[in-house]
Every structure is written in C-alpha cells, then in structure tokens.
Design a protein around this motif. Structure first.
Motif, PDB file in Angstrom:
ATOM      1  N   GLU A 202       0.837  -1.207   0.000  1.00 53.02           N
ATOM      2  CA  GLU A 202       0.000   0.000   0.000  1.00 53.02           C
ATOM      3  C   GLU A 202       0.874   1.260   0.000  1.00 53.02           C
ATOM      4  O   GLU A 202       0.382   2.357   0.220  1.00 53.02           O
ATOM      5  N   GLU A 227       5.111   7.130   5.099  1.00 56.47           N
ATOM      6  CA  GLU A 227       4.650   5.764   5.268  1.00 56.47           C
ATOM      7  C   GLU A 227       3.295   5.601   4.585  1.00 56.47           C
ATOM      8  O   GLU A 227       2.662   6.600   4.202  1.00 56.47           O
ATOM      9  N   PRO A 228       2.822   4.345   4.398  1.00 53.50           N
ATOM     10  CA  PRO A 228       1.548   4.128   3.713  1.00 53.50           C
ATOM     11  C   PRO A 228       0.408   4.875   4.393  1.00 53.50           C
ATOM     12  O   PRO A 228       0.378   5.018   5.620  1.00 53.50           O
ATOM     13  N   ALA A 229      -0.545   5.332   3.575  1.00 53.24           N
ATOM     14  CA  ALA A 229      -1.680   6.077   4.113  1.00 53.24           C
ATOM     15  C   ALA A 229      -2.564   5.202   4.982  1.00 53.24           C
ATOM     16  O   ALA A 229      -3.197   5.685   5.917  1.00 53.24           O
ATOM     17  N   ASN A 230      -2.589   3.900   4.687  1.00 51.65           N
ATOM     18  CA  ASN A 230      -3.416   2.970   5.466  1.00 51.65           C
ATOM     19  C   ASN A 230      -2.572   2.351   6.575  1.00 51.65           C
ATOM     20  O   ASN A 230      -1.689   1.536   6.305  1.00 51.65           O
ATOM     21  N   PRO A 231      -2.828   2.704   7.840  1.00 51.33           N
ATOM     22  CA  PRO A 231      -2.000   2.198   8.938  1.00 51.33           C
ATOM     23  C   PRO A 231      -2.185   0.713   9.215  1.00 51.33           C
ATOM     24  O   PRO A 231      -1.438   0.134   9.999  1.00 51.33           O
ATOM     25  N   MET A 232      -3.164   0.073   8.561  1.00 48.93           N
ATOM     26  CA  MET A 232      -3.401  -1.355   8.771  1.00 48.93           C
ATOM     27  C   MET A 232      -2.395  -2.219   8.013  1.00 48.93           C
ATOM     28  O   MET A 232      -2.310  -3.429   8.250  1.00 48.93           O
ATOM     29  N   TYR A 233      -1.630  -1.588   7.117  1.00 56.41           N
ATOM     30  CA  TYR A 233      -0.674  -2.332   6.284  1.00 56.41           C
ATOM     31  C   TYR A 233       0.755  -1.904   6.612  1.00 56.41           C
ATOM     32  O   TYR A 233       0.963  -0.804   7.100  1.00 56.41           O
ATOM     33  N   PHE A 464      -3.450  -7.773  10.485  1.00 62.67           N
ATOM     34  CA  PHE A 464      -3.158  -6.407  10.095  1.00 62.67           C
ATOM     35  C   PHE A 464      -1.974  -5.886  10.896  1.00 62.67           C
ATOM     36  O   PHE A 464      -1.553  -6.501  11.887  1.00 62.67           O
ATOM     37  N   ASN A 465      -1.447  -4.742  10.489  1.00 60.49           N
ATOM     38  CA  ASN A 465      -0.259  -4.177  11.124  1.00 60.49           C
ATOM     39  C   ASN A 465      -0.480  -3.836  12.598  1.00 60.49           C
ATOM     40  O   ASN A 465       0.456  -3.798  13.384  1.00 60.49           O
ATOM     41  N   ASN A 466      -1.748  -3.593  12.978  1.00 59.02           N
ATOM     42  CA  ASN A 466      -2.038  -3.261  14.372  1.00 59.02           C
ATOM     43  C   ASN A 466      -2.289  -4.495  15.237  1.00 59.02           C
ATOM     44  O   ASN A 466      -2.633  -4.375  16.417  1.00 59.02           O
TER      45      ASN A 466
END
Length: 585
Positions: A202, A227-233, A464-466
């Motif tokens: 992402e 960093e990617p706009a989507n913090p889940m990735y 997910f990243n979190n």
C-alpha cells in the motif's frame, strides 16, 4: 531580396517558438505523467532530482513462523547517512564514538555514496536502542538511526513461501484496475501467490530529504518519514512453520546430498506443516527457472512400498489376513523365484515389516474380486488421494492455501483396474500410482489420530499491522469415509513392527529417543536409467503421536543411500530442539 529573406527568417523563428511552446505545454501540462514512448513520469523525475530517498520498508506484507519470528527478513536499527554530508562540516567523530567504529570508516563509506545508505555495507551495523537514541539526539541533518527491513539472502522454506516478480504484463493481467507502479512486486508461486491480494504493498516507508541543485541540504526543511496512508498495512502472514525445526531440516537435507526430493513434517494434533524442504533449490538469479521453482513436496511421484499401507488397510477391513495365514515370500509378485530378496514364508505382520511384495500382490488380487476400486477407496479413506492442503470458502470464493498442489491418483485408465496383475503392481505403489509427499505425511497423521483425516494448513492467520486478525483458517476435516478405529489400531501396530522387528526395513530407527512407527518405500521410476524413488514415512512418538514425517529422494540410483538415515537424524534434531530450548506455542 533582403526583405524576402527577412520574412522567411521571421516565419522560421515564429515556427520555432511555436514548436518550443508546444513542447513546453506537452511537458508541463499535457504529458506530465507519461512523457515520450517510455511513459516517463516527469513529476516524479523532477521530485527525484530535488530529493534524496532512503527506503525503509517496501510495504509488502511478510511471512512469520508460528511464534511470530520473521522467515524471510529482519527489522534492525541501522545508521543511515545521506551523501550531502560530504559537503558539510559535521561531527563524524561523535557518531563514530557512539557506534564504536573508526571515524575513517564512516567517511570512507560516505565518500563513495551517491544515495542514502545504511552504514556497514551488505550487512549493516545493528545498533542498540541506546545507540539509536544517542545518534538521533545529536539532530545532525543527514544522520539518522532508523529501523529498516532487510531481506534475507536465503528465505526459509523458499518453495512454500514462493517467488515474486515485477513483470508489468503479469501485474496488468492479475490486477487490471489497480494501476500498480513499476516497482511493485506481485507473487507468482507459493504463498506469495495464493496470499498476494493481502500482501500487496500500500506504499513504501521511506526517509525523504530535500536538496538544492548542487545536492546540498535545503536547511529549514526537515527530513520527512513517509509511510503508507493505510496504517493497517503491511500485513503479517503467520505460518504454521517452526523456524528452529525448519532451519535444522534444511541443513540436514543438504548434508545428505538430496538433489531432488526433500522432507515434510506435520504437527499431528493441529494438522499443520511444521517444516517443509524441497530440492533442487530455487535459482535466485532466475527464480522462475522450471526445475528449481517447483515444490516437490506438493508434486505427484511414485511411492513404492509406502503404498502397501493402503492395501493393508483394505485387507484388514475385509478380514483377508486371519491369524496364522502365511505367504511365500521367496517368490516375486508374479509368482517367479525371487532373484535377490528371499524372505521365506512370512505371516501378514512380518510381510509388512520386511516389505514382501508377494503378500500384497496376492491380497490385491483377492480384493479386486471384492471391490475393483479398493485402492482408490482406501487411499481416499487415509487422506492420501485428492488434495491435502487447506481449502474452503473465504470472501465468496474457494480459497486454497497451497499453490499448485497436485492430487494423488491410482489409475491413469480406470478401465484396467479389474486386471489382477496390474492391480497387484498398483498395490505395492507401482504401476500408475502417484501421490505427493505431503499426502503421504497426512496419511501417517491420519493413522496416528485413529483414522481422523484433516486438511493440512500452512498458514494460521493473516494479521493487520495493528495486530488484529484479517483472516484465519480454522481446522477442517477432509470429506469422505474413514477407516475404522480398529483398522487404524492394526495399522499403527504394523507400522511400529517395521522398526521393532529385527529384520524390519526400519530397524535402524529402533534406538531413537522417540519410539518410531513407519514404512519404507523404493519405487522404480526409470527402468532404462535404473532410477529409484526412496522413501521413509512415519510418525512419532508412537504412544503419544506428535509429528508425522516423510523423507524422500527422487530419481536416485541403486548405489545411493536411502533416506532412513535422514529420517533418523531429523528425529534426533527435533528431540534436541524440543528438550534444550522449548518455545511456547
């Protein structure tokens, strides 16, 4: 005449100015993102000229073992230096003192740099938390301590994990509406392929520093962490592998000189792949080169006497082997005098432990009268025929974890299954019989569980990243009939006798720290070349089963050693790992 020339020159100048203006319009307004036949993005190129960038993470998801340890990469704190430091007076001595390295090394690596880099070369210096904090506290432009993702040169379980490509053609075919950049990787084999939609980047994580026309820093403009706009990735794919056991397995397979073949280890209770090794290795210069890219543990091959386990199950359930029945094991499967392996007259148990072909040929001929489909039927009951890997409904489609897993088979032409001579050869794992090493391991796990057959998983979940779970894979049973608990118990006893009987083909495994049950196999695959497949498949500990293990060497010759010794050393290594430093699951 002079006026005419002046008019011509004026017209030429006007045309030239119009042409230049048109070109400027094209460059600055019309074709800014796809200039020329090469589709150059002029905006990106312009930005690149004014920035120096250090990539920290490519943004693609990664693979981890069951305990959360990375399989193909590591994230370490590194010292990042930007080349514009060469034009500055900066406190290199202070930085050198913090990292306990000579100052001249810092300046030497920096002098040769044209782009930002991690100090230490191909294997960057790993900083401590204290060192990282001290470096960043100096607040020197162009000097940073950051955590960077570094890919391993050799990925563990490389065939299971799979390979990547940047092919624009394949990206356009797989994701026609995504508009993936030229630098984006997609998976083409293994888990990289089957889980590709989850793993796709992402966006990168990177350090960006703006510079002036001469390459010096634009003071007042701080370094930016993008960093990617989507913090889940990026996501984390949690596999079922045990990285300690996997590392030991790969070393042993190579130490035993397995050029084609490998091993697969299944956690019986969870029906998970704990370790898997395929050879030949993947050619890293050309990862899509045909022979090395294939996962041999998921491919069909001739099993030889390992398949007698299926024939034994059918004979037991149809009461063909009452106590006291014996077989003439001085004769071949076709009733001729045995030229090499004369075993004498043996009962059913000793026929299994010493691998008498005549016994199982005779039983197959009798079973053909009762049920011509008995080999396919009992192969399926034991979880040997069909695909073994986890599959099921996910996101409104049938999702398969394992890439290009082949299905086992008994007959190429079902019309010949009533031919007793051919059935006899199929019953000992020859003729048309083809199974995968993974399916053989699953058969052993099925027997060890008392006949309960399950799908085999390679991935537990995607997170997910979190840390939240995106998708998980609960245990699933395989469809279809099973063998009876009584038959499973009798097969367990037969497999154990292979090791405990003094003349058993697995007698060399009798002194291991775990009690072993198993079956050997040798299959002719190339009569002209005298090529052989050599197998040993089993499970352990016998009384409290935990692992099913298959070792196989494909297309070898008479003079080469078998794989029982590889099986033996793998068991010893597992015992050493589990008794020296157990890791909580």
């Amino acid at each position: 005449m002079i006026q005419k020339r002046m008019k011509s020159l004026a017209i030429l100048l006007v045309l030239l100015l119009l042409s230049l203006t048109g070109r400027l319009v094209q460059i600055q307004l019309v074709s800014t993102e796809s200039f020329s036949d090469h589709n150059v993005n002029l905006i990106e190129s312009s930005v690149k000229q004014r920035t120096q960038v250090m990539k920290i993470d490519d943004g693609r998801g990664d693979f981890y073992d069951k305990n959360g340890r990375p399989l193909s990469h590591e994230v370490i704190p590194v010292l990042v230096l930007f080349p514009f430091l060469n034009k500055m007076d900066w406190p290199a001595e202070k930085v050198a003192n913090i990292i306990n390295e000579p100052e001249y090394l810092l300046r030497y690596e920096l002098k040769a740099a044209k782009e930002p880099f991690a100090f230490g070369g191909k294997t960057p210096l790993k900083l401590t938390e204290e060192q990282s904090q001290a470096i960043n506290d100096l607040k020197i432009p162009g000097v940073f301590a950051v955590k960077q993702k570094l890919e391993h040169d050799g990925t563990m379980a490389e065939h299971l994990i799979g390979t990547l490509t940047k092919s624009d053609e394949l990206k356009a075919k797989s994701y026609p509406n995504r508009g993936l950049s030229p630098d984006t990787y997609i998976g083409i084999t293994g888990l990289q392929h089957t889980f590709d939609e989850f793993l796709l980047s992402e966006g990168e994580s990177k350090l960006v520093f703006h510079v002036d026309g001469s390459g010096g820093p634009l003071f007042g403009v701080d370094v930016k962490y993008v960093e990617p706009a989507n913090p889940m990735y990026p996501v984390k794919v949690i596999t079922t592998l045990d990285s300690d056991i996997q590392a030991a397995a790969e070393k042993l397979v190579d130490r035993h000189g397995i050029r084609k073949g490998g091993l697969v280890l299944i956690d019986i209770e969870k029906s998970e792949i704990a370790a898997i090794v395929s050879r030949p290795k993947i050619n890293q210069r050309n990862p899509n080169e045909n022979s090395g890219s294939k996962n041999r543990m998921l491919m069909q091959d001739t099993p030889g006497s390992v398949f007698k386990t299926v024939t034994a199950a059918a004979a037991i359930e149809h009461d063909l082997v009452p106590p006291g029945r014996t077989f003439n094991c001085d004769e071949t499967i076709d009733g001729k005098k045995e030229p090499k392996k004369k075993l004498g007259t043996l009962d059913f148990e000793k026929s299994f432990s010493q691998s008498c072909n005549r016994t199982f040929g005779d039983l197959a001929k009798e079973m053909t009268d009762i049920d011509p489909d008995f080999l396919l039927s009992y192969g399926s009951k034991l979880g040997l025929i069909g695909q073994t890997g986890w599959q099921g409904e996910k996101y409104h489609s049938n999702f398969k974890q394992l890439d290009k897993e082949e299905s086992g088979r008994v007959w190429n032409d079902k019309a010949v299954k009533k031919d007793k001579k051919l059935a006899a050869h199929a019953a000992i794992g020859q003729q048309d019989v083809q199974v995968t090493p993974l399916a053989v391991a699953n058969m052993m796990a099925t027997i060890a569980r008392g006949g309960e057959k399950r799908m085999v998983t390679a991935v537990r979940k995607v997170s997910f990243n979190n840390g939240t779970t995106a998708i998980d894979f609960p245990a699933k049973e395989m469809e279809g009939e099973r063998i009876s608990p009584y038959t499973a118990m009798k097969l367990q006893s037969l497999l154990r006798s292979v090791v405990t009987e003094p003349k058993g083909t697995g007698a060399s495994l009798s002194q291991l720290p775990y009690e072993i049950a198993g079956k050997s196999g040798t299959a002719q695959t190339g009569i002209d070349k005298r090529e052989l497949n050599k197998w040993f498949a089993g499970y352990f500990p016998y009384k409290n089963p935990k692992y099913a293990l298959v070792t196989v060497k494909l297309d070898s010759n008479d003079q080469e050693a078998g794989v029982t010794s590889l099986f033996k050393e793998m068991v010893e290594e597992i015992y050493r790992i589990e008794t020296s430093s157990p890791v909580p699951d």
